[in-house]
Design a protein around this motif. Structure first.
Motif, PDB file in Angstrom:
ATOM      1  N   PRO A  61       0.839  -1.204   0.000  1.00  0.00           N
ATOM      2  CA  PRO A  61       0.000   0.000   0.000  1.00  0.00           C
ATOM      3  C   PRO A  61       0.871   1.250   0.000  1.00  0.00           C
ATOM      4  O   PRO A  61       2.048   1.193   0.381  1.00  0.00           O
ATOM      5  CB  PRO A  61      -0.772  -0.126   1.318  1.00  0.00           C
ATOM      6  CG  PRO A  61       0.118  -0.935   2.199  1.00  0.00           C
ATOM      7  CD  PRO A  61       0.796  -1.911   1.286  1.00  0.00           C
ATOM      8  N   GLU A  62       0.310   2.367  -0.444  1.00  0.00           N
ATOM      9  CA  GLU A  62       1.068   3.615  -0.466  1.00  0.00           C
ATOM     10  C   GLU A  62       1.347   4.120   0.951  1.00  0.00           C
ATOM     11  O   GLU A  62       2.376   4.743   1.208  1.00  0.00           O
ATOM     12  CB  GLU A  62       0.324   4.664  -1.279  1.00  0.00           C
ATOM     13  CG  GLU A  62       0.241   4.312  -2.770  1.00  0.00           C
ATOM     14  CD  GLU A  62      -0.573   5.326  -3.554  1.00  0.00           C
ATOM     15  OE1 GLU A  62      -1.023   6.330  -2.948  1.00  0.00           O
ATOM     16  OE2 GLU A  62      -0.759   5.108  -4.765  1.00  0.00           O
TER      17      GLU A  62
ATOM     18  N   ILE B  99       4.872  -0.982  14.544  1.00  0.00           N
ATOM     19  CA  ILE B  99       5.799  -0.114  13.817  1.00  0.00           C
ATOM     20  C   ILE B  99       6.898  -0.940  13.164  1.00  0.00           C
ATOM     21  O   ILE B  99       7.240  -0.740  11.992  1.00  0.00           O
ATOM     22  CB  ILE B  99       6.418   0.942  14.765  1.00  0.00           C
ATOM     23  CG1 ILE B  99       5.344   1.961  15.195  1.00  0.00           C
ATOM     24  CG2 ILE B  99       7.570   1.665  14.079  1.00  0.00           C
ATOM     25  CD1 ILE B  99       5.820   2.919  16.257  1.00  0.00           C
ATOM     26  N   GLU B 100       7.446  -1.881  13.906  1.00  0.00           N
ATOM     27  CA  GLU B 100       8.507  -2.733  13.373  1.00  0.00           C
ATOM     28  C   GLU B 100       8.004  -3.554  12.180  1.00  0.00           C
ATOM     29  O   GLU B 100       8.728  -3.721  11.186  1.00  0.00           O
ATOM     30  CB  GLU B 100       9.014  -3.673  14.475  1.00  0.00           C
ATOM     31  CG  GLU B 100      10.193  -4.530  14.082  1.00  0.00           C
ATOM     32  CD  GLU B 100      11.445  -3.731  13.757  1.00  0.00           C
ATOM     33  OE1 GLU B 100      12.268  -4.237  12.962  1.00  0.00           O
ATOM     34  OE2 GLU B 100      11.597  -2.598  14.276  1.00  0.00           O
ATOM     35  N   LYS B 101       6.780  -4.020  12.256  1.00  0.00           N
ATOM     36  CA  LYS B 101       6.213  -4.846  11.192  1.00  0.00           C
ATOM     37  C   LYS B 101       5.902  -4.047   9.927  1.00  0.00           C
ATOM     38  O   LYS B 101       5.927  -4.592   8.810  1.00  0.00           O
ATOM     39  CB  LYS B 101       4.930  -5.535  11.684  1.00  0.00           C
ATOM     40  CG  LYS B 101       5.187  -6.720  12.589  1.00  0.00           C
ATOM     41  CD  LYS B 101       5.807  -7.870  11.791  1.00  0.00           C
ATOM     42  CE  LYS B 101       6.037  -9.087  12.640  1.00  0.00           C
ATOM     43  NZ  LYS B 101       6.572 -10.224  11.836  1.00  0.00           N
TER      44      LYS B 101
ATOM     45  N   GLN C  22       8.471  -0.466   6.673  1.00  0.00           N
ATOM     46  CA  GLN C  22       8.877  -0.277   5.277  1.00  0.00           C
ATOM     47  C   GLN C  22       7.894   0.602   4.514  1.00  0.00           C
ATOM     48  O   GLN C  22       8.184   1.049   3.403  1.00  0.00           O
ATOM     49  CB  GLN C  22       9.027  -1.623   4.561  1.00  0.00           C
ATOM     50  CG  GLN C  22       7.725  -2.371   4.270  1.00  0.00           C
ATOM     51  CD  GLN C  22       7.344  -3.324   5.389  1.00  0.00           C
ATOM     52  OE1 GLN C  22       7.543  -3.039   6.564  1.00  0.00           O
ATOM     53  NE2 GLN C  22       6.811  -4.464   5.004  1.00  0.00           N
ATOM     54  N   TYR C  23       6.720   0.860   5.114  1.00  0.00           N
ATOM     55  CA  TYR C  23       5.704   1.681   4.461  1.00  0.00           C
ATOM     56  C   TYR C  23       5.730   3.117   4.983  1.00  0.00           C
ATOM     57  O   TYR C  23       6.329   3.418   6.018  1.00  0.00           O
ATOM     58  CB  TYR C  23       4.311   1.089   4.697  1.00  0.00           C
ATOM     59  CG  TYR C  23       4.151  -0.319   4.191  1.00  0.00           C
ATOM     60  CD1 TYR C  23       4.223  -0.601   2.831  1.00  0.00           C
ATOM     61  CD2 TYR C  23       3.940  -1.377   5.075  1.00  0.00           C
ATOM     62  CE1 TYR C  23       4.080  -1.903   2.359  1.00  0.00           C
ATOM     63  CE2 TYR C  23       3.799  -2.682   4.618  1.00  0.00           C
ATOM     64  CZ  TYR C  23       3.870  -2.939   3.254  1.00  0.00           C
ATOM     65  OH  TYR C  23       3.733  -4.223   2.792  1.00  0.00           O
ATOM     66  N   ASP C  24       5.076   3.990   4.247  1.00  0.00           N
ATOM     67  CA  ASP C  24       4.875   5.367   4.696  1.00  0.00           C
ATOM     68  C   ASP C  24       3.845   5.329   5.824  1.00  0.00           C
ATOM     69  O   ASP C  24       2.695   4.946   5.600  1.00  0.00           O
ATOM     70  CB  ASP C  24       4.367   6.221   3.532  1.00  0.00           C
ATOM     71  CG  ASP C  24       4.126   7.655   3.937  1.00  0.00           C
ATOM     72  OD1 ASP C  24       4.961   8.220   4.662  1.00  0.00           O
ATOM     73  OD2 ASP C  24       3.079   8.216   3.533  1.00  0.00           O
TER      74      ASP C  24
ATOM     75  N   SER D 290       5.665   9.769   8.902  1.00  0.00           N
ATOM     76  CA  SER D 290       5.778  10.932   8.021  1.00  0.00           C
ATOM     77  C   SER D 290       4.740  11.999   8.347  1.00  0.00           C
ATOM     78  O   SER D 290       4.908  13.158   7.973  1.00  0.00           O
ATOM     79  CB  SER D 290       5.620  10.507   6.557  1.00  0.00           C
ATOM     80  OG  SER D 290       4.294  10.038   6.308  1.00  0.00           O
ATOM     81  N   LYS D 291       3.681  11.594   9.032  1.00  0.00           N
ATOM     82  CA  LYS D 291       2.593  12.537   9.301  1.00  0.00           C
ATOM     83  C   LYS D 291       1.962  12.213  10.654  1.00  0.00           C
ATOM     84  O   LYS D 291       1.711  11.050  10.964  1.00  0.00           O
ATOM     85  CB  LYS D 291       1.545  12.439   8.201  1.00  0.00           C
ATOM     86  CG  LYS D 291       0.410  13.440   8.286  1.00  0.00           C
ATOM     87  CD  LYS D 291      -0.635  13.204   7.195  1.00  0.00           C
ATOM     88  CE  LYS D 291      -0.048  13.373   5.811  1.00  0.00           C
ATOM     89  NZ  LYS D 291      -1.075  13.172   4.751  1.00  0.00           N
TER      90      LYS D 291
END
Length: 341
Positions: free
Chosen positions: A46-47, A67-69, A72-74, A96-97
């Motif tokens: 997913p984005e 978070i660890e899992k 790799q995503y945003d 990021s947000k």
């Protein structure tokens, strides 16, 4: 799936007066690590992923594990802003947000959130300290402001506060009443809302030209077009039990008031990730047909229907008069009255 909302917990460290949980009959809990594992194993790039929901994600037992899992995503997070410093450091390193609920300042804030506004000030100050220490512009900071007749003038102070603390944007949404008394405080109307439009002009000028704060508003009245942020943008929601749900609105069974009319919203799941993987559920026949019905606006429009006062379908979201289930016919989210974060 472009964005997945993950409800790590439906527990919260506050008891805000306008919260959906006041009309819940839900059990409270946290997402188990096994559920997190199942989601992460089958997700297909997913984005972005949002840790959010009605609960406060930073108090979830599996917060750091998740978070660890998904690192790799945003990553984005929605929060009430009452966060331990150790958790703020984790957020600043991994997200990021960060979207923080701020509906007023000082006494106005306390009247809604029942906690001191100084906690929000301390959180914002520490976020900016962490960003400087990390030599990073991330996470970007967004305020989510629930607009009512009572608090509409406090937004100027919120804008000033936002400027002082390097907030990037203020996302304004209307109140979705949970009881009849709250219906008196809504700032949106069925027909053209002259006061609302004048308000938007004044606040926008103050935010953009006075403080350089980007601010977005919901509609001020019911309009013809309907646009579901979740369906149109390929978003989905997974609750703490692993149920795959189409949007925020169907994440819980609760009572809402659409203008002066009581309605029961029924929780609706298309499957559980512990039984079928997320892709089998999302692209399955039932969920796909639901998305197509929303995309093609096949649901009726209850808020401006001539039979509104004498229709039994309007009482719940189970079905509508065209036999669609769950029914989006009365949804104020797809009218851009209530905004998703």
């Amino acid at each position: 799936m472009k964005k997945v909302y993950i409800e790590l917990t439906n527990r919260c460290n506050l008891n805000c007066e306008m919260c959906y949980r006041h009309s819940w009959e839900n059990t409270l809990g946290d997402m188990r690590n096994e559920v997190i594992d199942e989601i992460s194993t089958h997700l297909k790039n997913p984005e972005s992923i949002v840790f959010g929901g009605i609960g406060e994600p930073t108090i979830a037992k599996g917060f750091e594990y998740a978070i660890e899992k998904f690192k790799q995503y945003d990553l984005e997070i929605t929060t009430n802003g009452i966060i331990l410093k150790s958790k703020i450091e984790i957020v600043c390193k991994n997200f990021s947000k960060i979207i923080i609920s701020v509906d007023g300042t000082e006494d106005d804030y306390f009247s809604v959130r029942k906690t001191e506004f100084s906690h929000i000030r301390e959180t914002l100050e520490y976020i900016n300290i962490c960003k400087k220490k990390n030599n990073s512009k991330l996470p970007s900071i967004i305020f989510a402001f629930v607009l009512t007749k009572s608090n509409k003038d406090t937004i100027y102070r919120v804008i000033d506060f936002a400027k002082e603390h390097n907030v990037d944007k203020i996302l304004v949404s209307h109140l979705l009443p949970q009881n009849k008394e709250q219906t008196k405080d809504i700032f949106y109307t069925k027909n053209y809302n002259y006061e609302g439009h004048e308000y938007m002009k004044l606040v926008s000028k103050y935010a953009i030209y006075g403080s350089s704060i980007n601010i977005t508003f919901p509609y001020m009245e019911i309009k013809t077009e309907r646009y579901c942020q979740f369906v149109e943008n390929d978003f989905t929601y997974i609750d703490y039990l692993g149920n795959v749900i189409p949007c925020y609105r169907f994440a819980n069974t609760y009572t809402e008031w659409v203008f002066n009319r009581e309605k029961t919203v029924l929780k609706h799941s298309f499957g559980n990730v512990m039984d079928l993987n997320i892709n089998e559920i999302y692209y399955g026949k039932e969920y796909t047909e639901f998305r197509e019905s929303v995309l093609n606006t096949k649901h009726p429009s209850c808020v401006d229907c001539e039979f509104e006062d004498c229709c039994s379908f309007i009482e719940t979201t189970e079905y509508d008069c065209l036999s669609y289930t769950p029914s989006c016919a009365d949804c104020l989210w797809n009218r851009n009255i209530i905004k998703c974060t």
